[in-house]
Scaffold this active site. Structure first.
Site, PDB file in Angstrom:
ATOM      1  N   ARG A  15     -10.781   3.978   0.860  1.00 17.51           N
ATOM      2  CA  ARG A  15     -11.280   2.636   1.167  1.00 17.51           C
ATOM      3  C   ARG A  15     -10.253   1.559   0.778  1.00 17.51           C
ATOM      4  O   ARG A  15      -9.608   0.962   1.617  1.00 17.51           O
ATOM      5  CB  ARG A  15     -12.632   2.413   0.459  1.00 17.51           C
ATOM      6  CG  ARG A  15     -13.421   1.223   0.963  1.00 17.51           C
ATOM      7  CD  ARG A  15     -12.904  -0.116   0.539  1.00 17.51           C
ATOM      8  NE  ARG A  15     -12.868  -0.267  -0.925  1.00 17.51           N
ATOM      9  CZ  ARG A  15     -12.319  -1.319  -1.538  1.00 17.51           C
ATOM     10  NH1 ARG A  15     -11.771  -2.293  -0.833  1.00 17.51           N
ATOM     11  NH2 ARG A  15     -12.283  -1.386  -2.848  1.00 17.51           N
ATOM     12  N   ASP A  16     -10.056   1.363  -0.511  1.00 13.15           N
ATOM     13  CA  ASP A  16      -9.156   0.287  -0.939  1.00 13.15           C
ATOM     14  C   ASP A  16      -7.736   0.568  -0.452  1.00 13.15           C
ATOM     15  O   ASP A  16      -7.005  -0.342  -0.058  1.00 13.15           O
ATOM     16  CB  ASP A  16      -9.188   0.172  -2.473  1.00 13.15           C
ATOM     17  CG  ASP A  16      -8.816  -1.214  -2.967  1.00 13.15           C
ATOM     18  OD1 ASP A  16      -8.222  -1.979  -2.199  1.00 13.15           O
ATOM     19  OD2 ASP A  16      -9.099  -1.531  -4.133  1.00 13.15           O
ATOM     20  N   HIS A 207     -10.394  -1.386 -12.702  1.00 12.37           N
ATOM     21  CA  HIS A 207      -9.878  -1.243 -11.330  1.00 12.37           C
ATOM     22  C   HIS A 207      -8.582  -2.069 -11.284  1.00 12.37           C
ATOM     23  O   HIS A 207      -8.626  -3.291 -11.159  1.00 12.37           O
ATOM     24  CB  HIS A 207     -10.945  -1.785 -10.366  1.00 12.37           C
ATOM     25  CG  HIS A 207     -10.560  -1.814  -8.919  1.00 12.37           C
ATOM     26  ND1 HIS A 207     -11.141  -0.991  -7.965  1.00 12.37           N
ATOM     27  CD2 HIS A 207      -9.675  -2.586  -8.240  1.00 12.37           C
ATOM     28  CE1 HIS A 207     -10.632  -1.274  -6.776  1.00 12.37           C
ATOM     29  NE2 HIS A 207      -9.733  -2.243  -6.907  1.00 12.37           N
ATOM     30  N   HIS A 209      -4.892  -3.008  -9.765  1.00 10.10           N
ATOM     31  CA  HIS A 209      -3.806  -2.938  -8.774  1.00 10.10           C
ATOM     32  C   HIS A 209      -2.510  -3.032  -9.568  1.00 10.10           C
ATOM     33  O   HIS A 209      -2.488  -3.542 -10.701  1.00 10.10           O
ATOM     34  CB  HIS A 209      -3.967  -4.057  -7.744  1.00 10.10           C
ATOM     35  CG  HIS A 209      -5.084  -3.772  -6.767  1.00 10.10           C
ATOM     36  ND1 HIS A 209      -4.860  -3.336  -5.489  1.00 10.10           N
ATOM     37  CD2 HIS A 209      -6.436  -3.825  -6.916  1.00 10.10           C
ATOM     38  CE1 HIS A 209      -6.027  -3.148  -4.874  1.00 10.10           C
ATOM     39  NE2 HIS A 209      -6.997  -3.437  -5.727  1.00 10.10           N
ATOM     40  N   CYS A 240      -4.489  -5.760  -0.647  1.00  2.87           N
ATOM     41  CA  CYS A 240      -5.771  -6.404  -0.332  1.00  2.87           C
ATOM     42  C   CYS A 240      -5.544  -7.363   0.819  1.00  2.87           C
ATOM     43  O   CYS A 240      -4.646  -8.203   0.768  1.00  2.87           O
ATOM     44  CB  CYS A 240      -6.319  -7.157  -1.549  1.00  2.87           C
ATOM     45  SG  CYS A 240      -7.828  -8.061  -1.140  1.00  2.87           S
ATOM     46  N   ASN A 249      -3.674   0.029  -5.489  1.00  2.00           N
ATOM     47  CA  ASN A 249      -4.198   0.388  -6.810  1.00  2.00           C
ATOM     48  C   ASN A 249      -3.161   1.253  -7.506  1.00  2.00           C
ATOM     49  O   ASN A 249      -2.292   1.844  -6.874  1.00  2.00           O
ATOM     50  CB  ASN A 249      -5.463   1.235  -6.652  1.00  2.00           C
ATOM     51  CG  ASN A 249      -6.576   0.486  -5.976  1.00  2.00           C
ATOM     52  OD1 ASN A 249      -6.659   0.454  -4.756  1.00  2.00           O
ATOM     53  ND2 ASN A 249      -7.404  -0.143  -6.764  1.00  2.00           N
TER      54      ASN A 249
END
Ligand code: HMG
Ligand code: MG
Length: 308
Positions: A15-16, A207, A209, A240, A249
């Site tokens: 996803r990310d 979380h 990055h 993002c 990430n």
């Protein structure tokens, strides 16, 4: 505080990691990535988003991805849901966990989900209620908890405010997200120290990055605060769409190498994840940015050459 004996690593690459790819990644590739990750031992994979395809076109095939994957017993497959429409998609797709995502910065909230923080919480309330009614887990993600691309510094009080609102909505887990990777260990400890006063430590996650190369140091800082859940993206995939210049990430392989070195259990096979990092980087034609991943691949290849 002593370091935890085990941690949960949430793999967010599908996803990310993939949401920011310009070229559409075929649904079959997304499915293979998720299947390989769950086979490697991840207990939680963030698999898709049920967001507006106008906003994030790469995630438009979430329903097909969720239908196509093999569900591994005990693995939580999470999906992002910004509103009730997203929730309905998540429910139909048999997601185990929904993620509502807000921000500790007003400016980022507007850019990412087109509303203020207060409006976002109002929008999330029926989503959270519906998730409870259907027995789905709820995760709340707090973006820009360590800094914002538009506003700069973000006060700890703003992070606490969103965490409390998410807690009131019934979140099972809350992510403290460094969306643009600007945080450093000192700030990370300050934020977690404050947040653990208002939400149970064991249900908080980090979380990070890795834009400024601080993510592993921040994870270590969070471990010192007793945090036991971390998000990572295989091969360091990502960025993002609403935070220009932000990189992916922290790479999962690097986090696993760190945890193995600290003697902290993850239940995940690093060698398998290294292969998965190679697979997805080749599949989408993107450089693998995991330091440990690249080193272990080079080592495995040189050993294979020596054997023949
Ligand atoms: P909006 O434009 O204000 O709302 O977007 P809208 O209701 O007018 O909807 C716009 C269009 O999207 C409409 O279509 C809706 O029907 C449709 P049209 O009538 O124009 O044809 N729509 C949807 N379609 C499918 N699924 C839905 C959905 N909702 C509306 N669920 C909205 C508001 C929240 C929808 C939009 O801003 C959005 O989807 N944003 C998502 C942004 C996003 O996914 N960002 C990346 C994930 S967050 C992240 O990466 C951070 C995180 O990793 C933590 C960290 O690192 O910080 C989690
Ligand atoms: Mg993120």
């Amino acid at each position: 505080m002593s370091l935890p004996q085990q941690v949960k690593i949430v793999e967010v690459g599908p996803r990310d990691g993939l949401q920011n790819e310009k070229e559409f990644v075929p649904t079959a590739t997304k499915i293979e990535l998720i299947n390989r990750l769950s086979a490697a031992g991840f207990r939680n994979v963030e698999a898709a988003s049920f967001v507006s395809p106008k906003w994030v076109p790469q995630m438009a095939d979430g329903a097909d991805v969720m239908t196509g994957i093999e569900r591994r017993a005990g693995t939580i497959y999470s999906v992002l849901t910004p509103n009730l429409r997203g929730f309905e998609g998540a429910l139909a797709a048999r997601a185990d966990e929904i993620v509502i995502f807000g921000a500790a910065s007003e400016a980022f909230s507007q850019k990412n989900i087109n509303c203020s923080i207060a409006e976002s919480i109002e929008r999330f309330a029926p989503v959270a209620a519906a998730a409870k009614q259907h027995g789905l887990r709820i995760r709340g993600s707090v973006s820009c908890a360590l800094g914002c691309p538009y506003q700069g510094e973000v006060p700890v009080a703003s992070v606490l405010d969103v965490v409390k609102r998410f807690a009131a909505l019934g979140c099972d887990e809350i992510d403290i997200a460094d969306t643009i990777g600007v945080g450093t260990p000192k700030r990370t400890r300050e934020v977690f120290e404050a947040v653990t006063e208002v939400f149970p430590r064991e249900h908080l996650s980090g979380h990070f990055h890795d834009t400024y190369g601080q993510a592993l140091a921040n994870i270590y800082a969070a471990l010192l605060e007793g945090i036991e859940i971390f998000h990572a993206s295989v091969a360091g995939l990502g960025g993002c769409p609403y935070a220009k210049g932000a990189t992916g990430n922290v790479a999962t392989e690097d986090v696993l190498y760190l945890m193995n070195g600290l003697g902290i259990e993850t239940g995940i096979d690093l060698a398998q994840v290294v292969e998965i990092g190679d697979f997805i980087s080749n599949a989408i034609g993107r450089a693998n940015v995991s330091r440990a991943g690249k080193a272990l691949l080079a080592k495995a290849r040189s050993e294979a050459n020596t054997c023949v």
